[in-house]
Write a protein that holds these residues in place. Structure first.
Motif, PDB file in Angstrom:
ATOM      1  N   ASP A  77     -15.152 -11.002  -7.915  1.00 31.24           N
ATOM      2  CA  ASP A  77     -14.114 -10.003  -9.006  1.00 31.24           C
ATOM      3  C   ASP A  77     -14.430  -9.269 -10.678  1.00 31.24           C
ATOM      4  O   ASP A  77     -14.861  -9.056 -11.030  1.00 31.24           O
ATOM      5  CB  ASP A  77     -13.043  -9.674  -9.003  1.00 31.24           C
ATOM      6  N   THR A 109      -8.719  -4.394  -7.116  1.00 33.82           N
ATOM      7  CA  THR A 109      -9.146  -5.978  -5.826  1.00 33.82           C
ATOM      8  C   THR A 109      -7.605  -6.434  -5.506  1.00 33.82           C
ATOM      9  O   THR A 109      -6.763  -6.144  -6.892  1.00 33.82           O
ATOM     10  CB  THR A 109      -9.534  -6.774  -7.077  1.00 33.82           C
ATOM     11  N   CYS A 129      -5.830  -9.452  -4.196  1.00 36.27           N
ATOM     12  CA  CYS A 129      -5.638 -10.827  -4.554  1.00 36.27           C
ATOM     13  C   CYS A 129      -5.278 -11.341  -3.018  1.00 36.27           C
ATOM     14  O   CYS A 129      -3.550 -11.252  -3.309  1.00 36.27           O
ATOM     15  CB  CYS A 129      -5.710 -11.624  -5.663  1.00 36.27           C
ATOM     16  N   PRO A 130      -5.125 -12.957  -2.229  1.00 38.51           N
ATOM     17  CA  PRO A 130      -4.424 -13.383  -1.822  1.00 38.51           C
ATOM     18  C   PRO A 130      -4.019 -13.817  -2.338  1.00 38.51           C
ATOM     19  O   PRO A 130      -3.520 -15.465  -2.339  1.00 38.51           O
ATOM     20  CB  PRO A 130      -5.295 -13.902  -0.881  1.00 38.51           C
ATOM     21  N   ALA A 168     -13.380   0.403   1.691  1.00 43.42           N
ATOM     22  CA  ALA A 168     -12.515  -0.499   1.501  1.00 43.42           C
ATOM     23  C   ALA A 168     -13.287  -1.633   1.642  1.00 43.42           C
ATOM     24  O   ALA A 168     -14.090  -1.660   3.248  1.00 43.42           O
ATOM     25  CB  ALA A 168     -11.074  -0.352   1.989  1.00 43.42           C
ATOM     26  N   PRO A 220     -13.520  -5.842   1.953  1.00 49.01           N
ATOM     27  CA  PRO A 220     -13.368  -7.629   1.826  1.00 49.01           C
ATOM     28  C   PRO A 220     -14.829  -8.241   1.510  1.00 49.01           C
ATOM     29  O   PRO A 220     -15.391  -8.055   2.087  1.00 49.01           O
ATOM     30  CB  PRO A 220     -12.899  -7.234   3.866  1.00 49.01           C
ATOM     31  N   VAL A 221     -14.150  -8.564   0.959  1.00 48.23           N
ATOM     32  CA  VAL A 221     -15.081  -9.905   0.439  1.00 48.23           C
ATOM     33  C   VAL A 221     -14.734 -11.542   0.351  1.00 48.23           C
ATOM     34  O   VAL A 221     -13.304 -11.621  -0.650  1.00 48.23           O
ATOM     35  CB  VAL A 221     -15.554  -9.613  -0.751  1.00 48.23           C
ATOM     36  N   ASP A 251     -11.552 -13.616   0.887  1.00 51.34           N
ATOM     37  CA  ASP A 251      -9.848 -13.195   1.319  1.00 51.34           C
ATOM     38  C   ASP A 251      -9.585 -11.826   0.499  1.00 51.34           C
ATOM     39  O   ASP A 251      -8.388 -11.603   0.238  1.00 51.34           O
ATOM     40  CB  ASP A 251      -9.160 -14.562   0.862  1.00 51.34           C
ATOM     41  N   GLU A 252     -10.595 -11.521  -0.663  1.00 52.75           N
ATOM     42  CA  GLU A 252      -9.830 -10.024  -1.787  1.00 52.75           C
ATOM     43  C   GLU A 252     -10.638  -9.113  -1.007  1.00 52.75           C
ATOM     44  O   GLU A 252     -11.469  -8.851   0.508  1.00 52.75           O
ATOM     45  CB  GLU A 252     -10.907 -10.356  -2.734  1.00 52.75           C
ATOM     46  N   VAL A 253      -9.739  -7.864  -1.345  1.00 49.49           N
ATOM     47  CA  VAL A 253     -10.128  -6.478  -0.691  1.00 49.49           C
ATOM     48  C   VAL A 253     -10.314  -5.243  -1.550  1.00 49.49           C
ATOM     49  O   VAL A 253      -9.903  -6.098  -3.049  1.00 49.49           O
ATOM     50  CB  VAL A 253      -8.881  -5.962   0.720  1.00 49.49           C
ATOM     51  N   TYR A 254     -11.395  -5.163  -2.220  1.00 51.41           N
ATOM     52  CA  TYR A 254     -12.091  -4.048  -3.313  1.00 51.41           C
ATOM     53  C   TYR A 254     -11.801  -2.404  -2.299  1.00 51.41           C
ATOM     54  O   TYR A 254     -12.230  -1.888  -1.358  1.00 51.41           O
ATOM     55  CB  TYR A 254     -13.995  -4.911  -3.406  1.00 51.41           C
TER      56      TYR A 254
END
Length: 236
Positions: free
Chosen positions: A40, A182, A184-185, A211, A213-214, A216-219
């Motif tokens: 990120d 971003t 965050c989990p 959208a 996913p990278v 456990d994050e999603v952008y």
């Protein structure tokens, strides 16, 4: 400082923020620490490299102590090849102007600007700490005028990095065009600073562009549109 009643078109404004799953920007016990991943940070730096200036609030500066200065040699070279200065202008928003000159921010090799009030401007009278100082109370805080003044110094693309009060201020005056968020989990709880610290807010129309996913994050990337303006907030 010039106090014109008109201003040119404002810059294209993109907010780049990271939030927890419960919509918080930072841990209540460790504000200033990043909640997102190293990836990120790379994502953030790439967006900052595309901007002519970065805007952030006084609380964000006090907690972190520094500006979002580009560190990647390749991104700096990319800017130089495009005829831009190596670092974007770093603009801090503080109504009081009460900023500690001992902060590392003031030693960083970056151009600096301050958005403040007449009282805040008086604190820095005669100082060379800032390349620009814009007084926003005309007599009330006027983001349209401020963004117009930012445009007059060649800023066409503005990145907004937080915190929540600044983001809410610009959202309420319909001055955020795009949002990179971003997710965050983690959960940070009700005492942590919020992305939207308002009891009531008129929500813009948000069109999802992508959208991704990278790990456990999603952008998330949104384009924003607006209805009726309801007011504003400022940082102290």
């Amino acid at each position: 400082m010039s106090r014109e009643t008109t201003s040119p078109q404002r810059p294209q404004t993109t907010a780049i923020l990271a939030v927890s799953l419960d919509g918080k920007l930072a841990s209540a016990s460790a504000q200033g620490d990043r909640i997102a991943s190293a990836y990120d940070f790379q994502h953030l730096e790439e967006h900052v490299a595309q901007a002519d200036a970065v805007l952030f609030g006084a609380t964000t500066l006090r907690l972190g102590g520094t500006a979002m200065r580009l560190q990647s040699p390749s991104l700096i070279q990319q800017r130089l090849r495009a005829g831009k200065p190596p670092q974007p202008l770093q603009i801090v928003c503080s109504a009081s102007g009460d900023l500690d000159l001992a902060l590392p921010f003031f030693q960083q090799p970056i151009p600096r600007a301050l958005v403040t009030t007449e009282t805040g401007q008086a604190r820095w009278q005669g100082s060379s700490a800032f390349d620009y100082c814009w007084c926003a109370d005309r007599p009330h805080w006027d983001w349209s005028w401020v963004l117009g003044q930012i445009a007059t110094v060649g800023i066409q693309r503005l990145a907004v990095l937080g915190g929540g009060h600044l983001f809410a201020s610009l959202l309420q005056v319909q001055a955020i065009d795009e949002l990179w968020l971003t997710v965050c989990p983690l959960m940070l709880g009700s005492s942590a600073p919020s992305l939207m610290p308002l009891k009531e807010c008129t929500s813009p129309t948000m069109t999802l562009v992508s959208a991704v996913p990278v790990g456990d994050e999603v952008y998330l990337h949104y384009r924003l549109g607006y209805g009726e303006d309801k007011g504003t907030m400022i940082e102290t």
